[in-house]
Design an enzyme around this catalytic site. Structure first.
Site, mmCIF file in Angstrom:
data_model
loop_
_atom_site.group_PDB
_atom_site.id
_atom_site.type_symbol
_atom_site.label_atom_id
_atom_site.label_comp_id
_atom_site.label_asym_id
_atom_site.label_seq_id
_atom_site.Cartn_x
_atom_site.Cartn_y
_atom_site.Cartn_z
ATOM 1 N N LYS A 133 0.818 -1.210 0.000
ATOM 2 C CA LYS A 133 0.000 0.000 0.000
ATOM 3 C C LYS A 133 0.853 1.263 0.000
ATOM 4 O O LYS A 133 2.057 1.239 0.277
ATOM 5 C CB LYS A 133 -0.962 -0.019 1.196
ATOM 6 N N ARG A 156 -3.625 -10.111 4.714
ATOM 7 C CA ARG A 156 -4.093 -10.176 3.327
ATOM 8 C C ARG A 156 -2.964 -9.663 2.446
ATOM 9 O O ARG A 156 -2.562 -8.504 2.566
ATOM 10 C CB ARG A 156 -5.351 -9.321 3.180
#
Length: 273
Positions: free
Chosen positions: A219, A253
């Site tokens: 991210k 995840r």
């Protein structure tokens, strides 16, 4: 040993956390390496994924929602193909009850809802009746505008209060506590400092009563911490995942399953000595 309670079975892992592999059946997810189909999904299983997370709608910053019909068109054939070859648990990243209904019919096992059961008023009761586990995530605003407001008085306390309230909604709908997973929504309406606070304190969300999922993989906050482009954020992701797991998170995840599994094998071995 960690346990995850699905509808008709329980899965376990000896690793410090479950590893959820990302399969984005989308043309616009923020990292092209996450995009794929059943072939990518099965390669993640071979790499050691405990769970697959299938998504037909990108929720990257600036993205727009797609129709339920388009989501179903994208994900159902992939779920069906996976099911012909593997019984790996399949999570579906959606906020729409009709999409989840079609996914369950195709063989999916759990819901990953970025709206924490808010966007579709029928989702909570549907999940309760279906007996599936649910992931409840915190976000602020919509993906299209969520990074426009990242200011909090106390980011951890505010995220914690929101998730605690959404957990109560799930419980009131009849979803058992052992089937509720919480996700602080790193990158969804937070700045880098706020994301760091959530990574560091993940395990105490909602009083530590529920499994915590951390979705940190590649991210932008990892890029901001490291100065690396998305293609070069693996090492930073592994470090952030380790911090969250050592603090109590029970599921990660990730795009890079093999590397994550190896990292957790080392952590698990050291912890046993």
């Amino acid at each position: 040993m960690r346990r995850l309670f699905l509808k008709n079975r329980t899965i376990t892992t000896e690793l410090p956390a479950f590893v959820m592999g990302i399969v984005n059946v989308t043309p616009d997810s923020f990292w092209s390496g996450s995009r794929g189909d059943a072939e990518r999904a099965l390669s993640l299983v071979a790499d050691g994924a405990d769970i697959l997370d299938i998504g037909g709608e990108s929720t990257r910053p600036g993205s727009d929602y797609v129709s339920a019909e388009e989501e179903v068109r994208r994900i159902v054939p992939v779920i069906e193909e996976i099911r012909r070859k593997s019984d790996v648990p399949i999570s579906v990243d959606t906020r729409k009850k009709s999409v989840m209904e079609a996914a369950l019919a195709a063989g999916a096992d759990m819901l990953n809802d970025i709206s924490a059961l808010e966007d579709d008023p029928e989702m909570a009761s549907f999940c309760a009746a279906s007996g599936i586990p649910v992931v409840l995530m915190h976000k602020r605003g919509l993906p299209s505008d969520m990074q426009d407001d990242t200011a909090y008085t106390d980011v951890f306390s505010e995220v914690d209060a929101y998730l605690s309230a959404r957990v109560q909604v799930a419980l009131d709908a009849g979803i058992p506590a052992e089937k509720i997973i919480v996700d602080p929504g790193v990158g969804f309406g937070k700045d880098t400092a706020g994301n760091a606070a959530l990574i560091k304190n993940a395990g105490v969300l909602c009083g530590g009563k529920y499994m915590v999922l951390m979705a940190l993989s590649r991210k932008s906050c990892i890029g901001q911490m490291t100065g690396r482009a998305v293609e070069e954020r693996l090492a930073g992701t592994l470090a952030a995942d380790l911090v969250s797991i050592m603090g109590g998170a029970g599921m990660v995840r990730v795009h890079d399953v093999r590397e994550t599994v190896d990292t957790l094998k080392v952590l698990g071995y050291i912890n046993r000595q």
